[in-house]
Write a protein that holds these residues in place. Structure first.
Motif, PDB file in Angstrom:
ATOM      1  N   PRO A 154       0.820  -1.209   0.000  1.00  0.00           N
ATOM      2  CA  PRO A 154       0.000   0.000   0.000  1.00  0.00           C
ATOM      3  C   PRO A 154       0.851   1.255   0.000  1.00  0.00           C
ATOM      4  CG  PRO A 154       0.034  -0.988   2.182  1.00  0.00           C
ATOM      5  CD  PRO A 154       0.755  -1.935   1.274  1.00  0.00           C
ATOM      6  N   PRO A 155       0.252   2.406  -0.259  1.00  0.00           N
ATOM      7  CA  PRO A 155       1.023   3.664  -0.288  1.00  0.00           C
ATOM      8  C   PRO A 155       1.762   3.901   1.029  1.00  0.00           C
ATOM      9  CG  PRO A 155      -1.186   4.011  -1.172  1.00  0.00           C
ATOM     10  CD  PRO A 155      -1.178   2.633  -0.595  1.00  0.00           C
ATOM     11  N   GLY A 156       3.057   4.234   0.920  1.00  0.00           N
ATOM     12  CA  GLY A 156       3.840   4.572   2.101  1.00  0.00           C
ATOM     13  C   GLY A 156       4.259   3.407   2.968  1.00  0.00           C
ATOM     14  N   TRP A 157       4.070   2.186   2.486  1.00  0.00           N
ATOM     15  CA  TRP A 157       4.387   0.996   3.299  1.00  0.00           C
ATOM     16  C   TRP A 157       5.888   0.909   3.549  1.00  0.00           C
ATOM     17  CZ3 TRP A 157       6.834  -3.861   2.447  1.00  0.00           C
ATOM     18  CH2 TRP A 157       6.520  -4.865   3.379  1.00  0.00           C
ATOM     19  N   SER A 158       6.267   0.532   4.774  1.00  0.00           N
ATOM     20  CA  SER A 158       7.689   0.445   5.126  1.00  0.00           C
ATOM     21  C   SER A 158       8.009  -0.845   5.870  1.00  0.00           C
ATOM     22  CB  SER A 158       8.085   1.656   5.988  1.00  0.00           C
ATOM     23  OG  SER A 158       7.293   1.711   7.168  1.00  0.00           O
ATOM     24  N   GLY A 159       7.221  -1.874   5.637  1.00  0.00           N
ATOM     25  CA  GLY A 159       7.449  -3.144   6.319  1.00  0.00           C
ATOM     26  C   GLY A 159       8.557  -3.956   5.674  1.00  0.00           C
ATOM     27  N   GLN A 160       8.676  -5.191   6.112  1.00  0.00           N
ATOM     28  CA  GLN A 160       9.713  -6.098   5.637  1.00  0.00           C
ATOM     29  C   GLN A 160       9.108  -7.105   4.663  1.00  0.00           C
ATOM     30  OE1 GLN A 160      13.025  -5.865   6.508  1.00  0.00           O
ATOM     31  NE2 GLN A 160      13.427  -7.425   4.958  1.00  0.00           N
ATOM     32  N   ALA A 161       9.655  -7.195   3.463  1.00  0.00           N
ATOM     33  CA  ALA A 161       9.171  -8.148   2.469  1.00  0.00           C
ATOM     34  C   ALA A 161       9.738  -9.531   2.747  1.00  0.00           C
ATOM     35  CB  ALA A 161       9.564  -7.685   1.073  1.00  0.00           C
ATOM     36  N   PRO A 162       9.036 -10.584   2.335  1.00  0.00           N
ATOM     37  CA  PRO A 162       9.585 -11.932   2.457  1.00  0.00           C
ATOM     38  C   PRO A 162      10.879 -12.063   1.668  1.00  0.00           C
ATOM     39  CG  PRO A 162       7.250 -12.004   1.936  1.00  0.00           C
ATOM     40  CD  PRO A 162       7.681 -10.587   1.765  1.00  0.00           C
ATOM     41  N   PRO A 163      11.761 -12.949   2.060  1.00  0.00           N
ATOM     42  CA  PRO A 163      13.023 -13.131   1.326  1.00  0.00           C
ATOM     43  C   PRO A 163      12.773 -13.402  -0.157  1.00  0.00           C
ATOM     44  CG  PRO A 163      13.066 -14.349   3.390  1.00  0.00           C
ATOM     45  CD  PRO A 163      11.661 -13.846   3.230  1.00  0.00           C
ATOM     46  N   GLY A 164      13.484 -12.695  -1.009  1.00  0.00           N
ATOM     47  CA  GLY A 164      13.392 -12.912  -2.452  1.00  0.00           C
ATOM     48  C   GLY A 164      12.248 -12.208  -3.138  1.00  0.00           C
ATOM     49  N   ALA A 165      11.393 -11.525  -2.389  1.00  0.00           N
ATOM     50  CA  ALA A 165      10.250 -10.838  -2.996  1.00  0.00           C
ATOM     51  C   ALA A 165      10.575  -9.373  -3.212  1.00  0.00           C
ATOM     52  CB  ALA A 165       9.015 -10.983  -2.118  1.00  0.00           C
ATOM     53  N   ALA A 166      10.466  -8.918  -4.440  1.00  0.00           N
ATOM     54  CA  ALA A 166      10.658  -7.498  -4.752  1.00  0.00           C
ATOM     55  C   ALA A 166       9.385  -6.737  -4.415  1.00  0.00           C
ATOM     56  CB  ALA A 166      11.002  -7.323  -6.221  1.00  0.00           C
ATOM     57  N   VAL A 167       9.526  -5.511  -3.909  1.00  0.00           N
ATOM     58  CA  VAL A 167       8.382  -4.714  -3.479  1.00  0.00           C
ATOM     59  C   VAL A 167       7.946  -3.779  -4.600  1.00  0.00           C
ATOM     60  CG1 VAL A 167       7.539  -2.985  -1.834  1.00  0.00           C
ATOM     61  CG2 VAL A 167       9.057  -4.835  -1.062  1.00  0.00           C
ATOM     62  N   VAL A 168       6.650  -3.748  -4.855  1.00  0.00           N
ATOM     63  CA  VAL A 168       6.027  -2.808  -5.784  1.00  0.00           C
ATOM     64  C   VAL A 168       5.015  -2.014  -4.979  1.00  0.00           C
ATOM     65  CG1 VAL A 168       4.588  -2.537  -7.826  1.00  0.00           C
ATOM     66  CG2 VAL A 168       6.312  -4.351  -7.764  1.00  0.00           C
ATOM     67  N   GLU A 169       5.219  -0.692  -4.874  1.00  0.00           N
ATOM     68  CA  GLU A 169       4.297   0.130  -4.091  1.00  0.00           C
ATOM     69  C   GLU A 169       3.206   0.697  -4.978  1.00  0.00           C
ATOM     70  OE1 GLU A 169       4.321   4.311  -1.599  1.00  0.00           O
ATOM     71  OE2 GLU A 169       6.042   2.955  -1.366  1.00  0.00           O
ATOM     72  N   SER A 170       1.962   0.490  -4.564  1.00  0.00           N
ATOM     73  CA  SER A 170       0.825   1.031  -5.299  1.00  0.00           C
ATOM     74  C   SER A 170       0.601   2.486  -4.908  1.00  0.00           C
ATOM     75  CB  SER A 170      -0.435   0.220  -4.985  1.00  0.00           C
ATOM     76  OG  SER A 170      -1.583   0.833  -5.540  1.00  0.00           O
ATOM     77  N   PRO A 171       0.272   3.354  -5.873  1.00  0.00           N
ATOM     78  CA  PRO A 171      -0.030   4.749  -5.544  1.00  0.00           C
ATOM     79  C   PRO A 171      -1.382   4.909  -4.843  1.00  0.00           C
ATOM     80  CG  PRO A 171       0.606   4.506  -7.854  1.00  0.00           C
ATOM     81  CD  PRO A 171       0.331   3.142  -7.324  1.00  0.00           C
ATOM     82  N   THR A 172      -2.292   3.924  -4.989  1.00  0.00           N
ATOM     83  CA  THR A 172      -3.620   4.015  -4.387  1.00  0.00           C
ATOM     84  C   THR A 172      -3.902   2.764  -3.574  1.00  0.00           C
ATOM     85  OG1 THR A 172      -4.634   3.115  -6.409  1.00  0.00           O
ATOM     86  CG2 THR A 172      -4.547   5.511  -6.189  1.00  0.00           C
ATOM     87  N   TRP A 173      -4.869   2.868  -2.674  1.00  0.00           N
ATOM     88  CA  TRP A 173      -5.181   1.762  -1.768  1.00  0.00           C
ATOM     89  C   TRP A 173      -5.941   0.649  -2.458  1.00  0.00           C
ATOM     90  CZ3 TRP A 173      -3.293   1.574   3.184  1.00  0.00           C
ATOM     91  CH2 TRP A 173      -2.635   2.733   3.608  1.00  0.00           C
ATOM     92  N   ASP A 174      -6.677   0.985  -3.479  1.00  0.00           N
ATOM     93  CA  ASP A 174      -7.332  -0.018  -4.310  1.00  0.00           C
ATOM     94  C   ASP A 174      -6.574  -0.098  -5.630  1.00  0.00           C
ATOM     95  OD1 ASP A 174      -9.912  -0.689  -2.765  1.00  0.00           O
ATOM     96  OD2 ASP A 174      -9.938   1.503  -2.829  1.00  0.00           O
ATOM     97  N   ALA A 175      -6.450  -1.293  -6.161  1.00  0.00           N
ATOM     98  CA  ALA A 175      -5.708  -1.483  -7.409  1.00  0.00           C
ATOM     99  C   ALA A 175      -6.311  -2.666  -8.169  1.00  0.00           C
ATOM    100  CB  ALA A 175      -4.225  -1.718  -7.131  1.00  0.00           C
ATOM    101  N   TRP A 176      -6.011  -2.698  -9.447  1.00  0.00           N
ATOM    102  CA  TRP A 176      -6.507  -3.754 -10.339  1.00  0.00           C
ATOM    103  C   TRP A 176      -5.308  -4.462 -10.950  1.00  0.00           C
ATOM    104  CZ3 TRP A 176      -9.247  -2.723 -15.667  1.00  0.00           C
ATOM    105  CH2 TRP A 176      -9.841  -3.904 -16.136  1.00  0.00           C
ATOM    106  N   MET A 177      -5.284  -5.782 -10.831  1.00  0.00           N
ATOM    107  CA  MET A 177      -4.253  -6.573 -11.480  1.00  0.00           C
ATOM    108  C   MET A 177      -4.873  -7.356 -12.634  1.00  0.00           C
ATOM    109  SD  MET A 177      -2.063  -9.889 -10.445  1.00  0.00           S
ATOM    110  CE  MET A 177      -3.302 -10.830 -11.319  1.00  0.00           C
ATOM    111  N   ILE A 178      -4.280  -7.209 -13.825  1.00  0.00           N
ATOM    112  CA  ILE A 178      -4.706  -7.963 -15.006  1.00  0.00           C
ATOM    113  C   ILE A 178      -3.544  -8.845 -15.438  1.00  0.00           C
ATOM    114  CG2 ILE A 178      -5.682  -7.847 -17.319  1.00  0.00           C
ATOM    115  CD1 ILE A 178      -6.365  -4.916 -16.788  1.00  0.00           C
ATOM    116  N   GLY A 179      -3.733 -10.144 -15.353  1.00  0.00           N
ATOM    117  CA  GLY A 179      -2.730 -11.079 -15.857  1.00  0.00           C
ATOM    118  C   GLY A 179      -3.128 -11.599 -17.222  1.00  0.00           C
ATOM    119  N   ARG A 180      -2.155 -11.803 -18.089  1.00  0.00           N
ATOM    120  CA  ARG A 180      -2.402 -12.317 -19.433  1.00  0.00           C
ATOM    121  C   ARG A 180      -1.422 -13.442 -19.718  1.00  0.00           C
ATOM    122  NH1 ARG A 180      -2.616  -6.680 -19.648  1.00  0.00           N
ATOM    123  NH2 ARG A 180      -4.563  -5.780 -20.458  1.00  0.00           N
TER     124      ARG A 180
END
Length: 457
Positions: A154-180
């Motif tokens: 979420p916006p402004g998040w500063s927690g710890q990611a699981p090992p090996g996981a890259a962090v992607v910060e969303s600009p908004t609290w709601d988001a849409w993911m489309i996989g193809r």
């Protein structure tokens, strides 16, 4: 390389670069000391600007409402079949890939997405904020085929990611993911499904303290239609105000938001309950704003309308609204290029009873990376697929049995009736008007333009 065909009135064909918004409004004429001065032109335009600004986020929020009546938030849904005429939730579905969809509510905490090694198969996960800006892509082009994990925060998040996981910060609290996930052929469908079933998504939590309010609850069975914004009247602006409260907009939007605040369009407000004069202004602004979007959607003096700024709109709210109308969820141009045609090379609307040829020279097929693909998809004027006798909704680089001309060129026939050449290269069109969209995934030449549809009769 430019397409072949007759040019309209000698004007150059090709791809239309989207025009920026130009609002010219105001009162003219003289004034005297006894009469009030004319309103400032910018203020007169504010109601239409408010409508144009809200078109994309309101369309997206309505789409979310409809889909989350069936799909819980923060859960991954994998479409097991390619899209068809019954796919009427989001405009302009492709028939090249299996979709994987998730609506994220990051108030519950970050979400972990994982995928397996995808080898040579094209795949991609696209992330859009509530204002339809693309804020991340994960997949073949951007991150490669190797198995990986991404933490959507979420916006402004500063927690710890699981090992090996890259962090992607969303600009908004709601988001849409489309996989193809690309399907190479009918025989490849089971393998594509098997790859898709190895995607996973889960919320890591904990819930975020101090997060903004959620979007309003759904009225399942009676949600307003994403494609009928004007029909809601001034209550449309209540929806926009709710989005502003749940998902604070980018700082760059502040100048426009300050202008439309005078109309009561502010975070969490109900503008439809304002003074009669203000409500009348909002209603009039919807009509004028919708006309602006319709005019900007037209191709002008070009056959093909491109979406060169898809996914990155900045403060070009008109372009954002246009894409929401004709291709909601369009990706950034380096991932996928889109061109839309509603007219033929003679300037007349495309109609199935006339019939057209798309002629691709031998060296003029859509230029894409070897890992990408291209297709031409047929839609009705509402940008949804239309049933046809072949059950064929697109022709592209994976269509079996296409016939090349002796010189290596390729003709694709767009018509309601079977062409004299037979069905091999026929993309059936509905009777009456239709629209075609040419997609190029992983395009390699941004200057390439499609050939113009040449009328046969």
């Amino acid at each position: 390389m430019s397409g072949s065909g007759v040019r309209r009135g000698g004007r150059a064909g090709g791809v239309l670069v989207a025009a920026s918004v130009l609002l010219a409004a105001g009162l003219s004429g003289g004034c005297s000391t006894s009469a009030p001065s004319a309103p400032d032109p910018v203020d007169v335009a504010a109601d239409a600007d408010a409508y144009v600004y809200g078109a994309a986020p309101v369309t997206l929020a309505r789409t979310r409402a409809n889909m989350t009546c069936l799909l819980p938030v923060n859960e991954l849904f994998n479409q097991a079949q390619l899209s068809g005429p019954d796919s009427r939730t989001v405009v302009a579905p492709n028939v090249d890939t299996l979709y994987s969809i998730a609506w994220l509510d990051l108030r519950a905490g970050p979400v972990l997405l994982t995928h397996p090694d995808m080898g040579e198969r094209y795949f991609g996960f696209q992330f859009l904020d509530m204002y339809t800006n693309v804020f991340a892509n994960v997949g073949t082009r951007e991150t490669g085929p190797a198995a990986a994990a991404r933490l959507i925060a979420p916006p402004g998040w500063s927690g710890q990611a699981p090992p090996g996981a890259a962090v992607v910060e969303s600009p908004t609290w709601d988001a849409w993911m489309i996989g193809r996930t690309l399907v190479e052929s009918e025989a490849d469908l089971p393998a594509a499904r098997a790859a898709q079933q190895q995607y996973s998504m889960r919320v890591l939590g904990p819930a975020v303290a101090g997060a903004p309010p959620t979007l309003p609850p759904n009225d399942c069975g009676d949600n307003p239609a994403p494609q009928a914004l004007v029909a809601s009247g001034p209550e449309y602006f209540d929806e926009l105000s709710a989005i502003l409260a749940a998902n604070p907009p980018p700082p760059a939007d502040r100048p426009l938001l300050d202008r439309i605040a005078a109309l009561g369009v502010t975070a969490g407000a109900t503008p439809s309950g304002g003074s009669p004069e203000t409500v009348d202004a909002l209603a009039a602004g919807m009509t004028r704003g919708d006309r602006q979007i319709t005019a900007a959607t037209a191709t002008g003096d070009r056959v093909w309308r491109s979406l060169p700024d898809a996914g990155r709109y900045g403060t070009d709210y008109l372009q954002r609204a246009v894409v929401a109308r004709i291709g909601l969820g369009a990706n950034v141009p380096e991932e996928s290029a889109y061109a839309v045609a509603r007219e033929a090379s003679d300037g007349r609307p495309l109609r199935g009873e006339r019939g057209y040829r798309l002629h691709f020279p031998a060296d003029g097929l859509p230029p894409v990376d070897r890992r990408g693909f291209w297709s031409v998809t047929m839609y009705g004027p509402d940008m949804f697929l239309v049933p046809n006798v072949l059950g064929r909704y697109a022709i592209g680089d994976r269509t079996p049995g296409l016939t090349r001309n002796p010189d290596g060129s390729l003709d694709v026939w767009l018509a309601a009736a079977e062409p004299a050449t037979g069905t091999s290269n026929w993309l059936p069109a509905p009777e009456g008007e239709f629209v075609v969209m040419l997609r190029s995934y992983l395009p390699t030449d941004p200057s390439w333009t499609p050939p113009e549809p040449e009328p046969e009769g």
